[in-house]
Design an enzyme around this catalytic site. Sequence first.
Site, short mmCIF file in Angstrom:
data_model
loop_
_atom_site.label_atom_id
_atom_site.label_comp_id
_atom_site.label_asym_id
_atom_site.label_seq_id
_atom_site.Cartn_x
_atom_site.Cartn_y
_atom_site.Cartn_z
N ARG A 234 7.70 -13.45 -14.57
CA ARG A 234 6.39 -12.87 -14.87
C ARG A 234 6.56 -11.92 -16.04
O ARG A 234 7.59 -11.23 -16.14
CB ARG A 234 5.82 -12.10 -13.66
N ASP A 258 8.17 -17.59 -21.19
CA ASP A 258 7.03 -18.45 -20.87
C ASP A 258 5.87 -17.60 -20.37
O ASP A 258 4.81 -18.13 -20.06
CB ASP A 258 7.46 -19.45 -19.78
N GLU A 263 -1.18 -11.55 -20.11
CA GLU A 263 -1.58 -12.93 -20.38
C GLU A 263 -3.09 -13.11 -20.45
O GLU A 263 -3.58 -14.01 -21.13
CB GLU A 263 -0.99 -13.88 -19.32
N HIS A 295 2.93 -20.07 -20.63
CA HIS A 295 2.99 -20.15 -19.16
C HIS A 295 2.86 -21.61 -18.71
O HIS A 295 1.96 -21.97 -17.94
CB HIS A 295 1.90 -19.28 -18.51
P1 NAD Z 1 11.70 -17.06 -4.50
O1 NAD Z 1 10.89 -16.16 -3.64
O2 NAD Z 1 12.25 -18.31 -3.93
O3 NAD Z 1 12.93 -16.24 -5.15
C1 NAD Z 1 12.80 -14.97 -5.70
C2 NAD Z 1 14.13 -14.26 -5.54
O4 NAD Z 1 14.04 -13.01 -6.24
C3 NAD Z 1 14.47 -13.96 -4.08
O5 NAD Z 1 15.75 -14.46 -3.77
C4 NAD Z 1 14.44 -12.44 -4.02
O6 NAD Z 1 15.41 -11.92 -3.12
C5 NAD Z 1 14.78 -12.07 -5.45
N1 NAD Z 1 14.43 -10.71 -5.80
C6 NAD Z 1 13.46 -9.92 -5.30
N2 NAD Z 1 13.53 -8.68 -5.86
C7 NAD Z 1 14.56 -8.72 -6.73
C8 NAD Z 1 15.15 -7.74 -7.60
N3 NAD Z 1 14.69 -6.50 -7.66
N4 NAD Z 1 16.20 -8.13 -8.38
C9 NAD Z 1 16.69 -9.39 -8.29
N5 NAD Z 1 16.19 -10.34 -7.46
C10 NAD Z 1 15.15 -10.00 -6.71
O7 NAD Z 1 10.78 -17.37 -5.75
P2 NAD Z 1 10.90 -18.58 -6.78
O8 NAD Z 1 10.12 -19.75 -6.27
O9 NAD Z 1 12.31 -18.77 -7.17
O10 NAD Z 1 10.04 -18.01 -8.01
C11 NAD Z 1 10.48 -16.86 -8.71
C12 NAD Z 1 9.36 -16.37 -9.60
O11 NAD Z 1 9.13 -17.30 -10.66
C13 NAD Z 1 7.97 -16.28 -8.90
O12 NAD Z 1 7.82 -15.08 -8.19
C14 NAD Z 1 7.01 -16.38 -10.05
O13 NAD Z 1 6.70 -15.08 -10.51
C15 NAD Z 1 7.81 -17.12 -11.12
N6 NAD Z 1 7.23 -18.44 -11.41
C16 NAD Z 1 6.89 -18.73 -12.68
C17 NAD Z 1 6.33 -19.95 -12.99
C18 NAD Z 1 5.94 -20.33 -14.40
O14 NAD Z 1 5.22 -21.32 -14.59
N7 NAD Z 1 6.42 -19.63 -15.42
C19 NAD Z 1 6.12 -20.89 -11.97
C20 NAD Z 1 6.51 -20.57 -10.67
C21 NAD Z 1 7.06 -19.33 -10.39
#
Ligand code: NAD
Length: 328
Positions: A234, A258, A263, A295
């Site tokens: 994000r 991305d 945004e 994005h």
């Molecule tokens: P997920 O919940 O499976 O994994 C997120 C991980 O981040 C978890 O393991 C959590 O423990 C860890 N985390 C939490 N706080 C943290 C910190 N302070 N430091 C380090 N790690 C920390 O989520 P995911 O499915 O892997 O998705 C991750 C992120 O990707 C989503 O939250 C979303 O914001 C983003 N995303 C972006 C797009 C895009 O199109 N660009 C699409 C989907 C998701």
Amino acid sequence: MKILLFSTARYDLDMLVPALTGAGHEVQTTTQRLDQHTAEHARGFDAVVTFVCDDLSAAVITVLAKAGVKLIAQRAAGVDNIDIEAAQRANIRIARVPAYSPHAVAEHAVALLLALNRHVHAAHQRVLRGDFSLQGLMGFDLYGKTALVVGTGRIGQVFARIMQGFGCEVLAHDPFMPESLRIPQVEYTDLADGVARARIVSLHCPLLPETRHIVNKALLEKFNANAVLINTSRGAVVDTAAVIQALRQGQLAAYAADVYENEACAFFRDCSECGYDDPLLKELLHMPNVLLTPHQAFFTREALEAIAAATVQNVQHFATGQHSENFL
Ligand code: NAD
């Protein structure tokens, strides 16, 4: 159920809307974003289906509640645009799609890394104008380099394995990952140590109050000066102004993202004619060692099919009073 879909794009009309109507729901769509002005359009609907740039702040949720909305079905994983406590107070259920295709996002992060490192975007522009010279296009081998993955959930794990496939040494930072679920052959480390050692840093943590601007001036000072930073999580995980400063001062070699922290100013719209008003984004885009995509990391056929199927299931579970792990 009567459902209003905000921020509707062409691909929603092709995939999500037929899936919802096929399940027997009455669906209306609008290309407008949900905000204080458009929330009233939801009067008489049971549910709104929303996306990442829709505004679901407390004020908007109050209007939705008065309009009779009972369900916010977010067609995305991240819910950082939703005031969850306000929705709970208003007795509006929130559903999301936590996992659709971690591969889509991880592969896009790799695409950004490869394009940024090997200047693919700049090289293509050059050859189009007849310039076939190599000056300024030198990259580095990924093989043998150290990559830091920040957040080793669904997407971070896929990204880490791809980096291992390139022959990188992979470090990870994730304070909430239980030891039993950690990725094999990956050293977990604290953030400051990780950024100091890594040539590649890729962000895959959610946007939370604790992760807002986690990549800030103080952390950037600890980065390896040759490092490239990739952000597909994000926008606000990164302090954009601090990244621009670090690029200018040579504390960071390059940045590909991305996502962007404001945004709403332009993303998901064609602003090529009307322009957009965001000086920080313009400044970022004028940096030579920056690559930005709008994005689109989630935007694969497989991911959209999975989002449509999960959104239909979320609505069905709500309509029939069933519990779902996708409810917050
Ligand atoms: P997920 O919940 O499976 O994994 C997120 C991980 O981040 C978890 O393991 C959590 O423990 C860890 N985390 C939490 N706080 C943290 C910190 N302070 N430091 C380090 N790690 C920390 O989520 P995911 O499915 O892997 O998705 C991750 C992120 O990707 C989503 O939250 C979303 O914001 C983003 N995303 C972006 C797009 C895009 O199109 N660009 C699409 C989907 C998701």
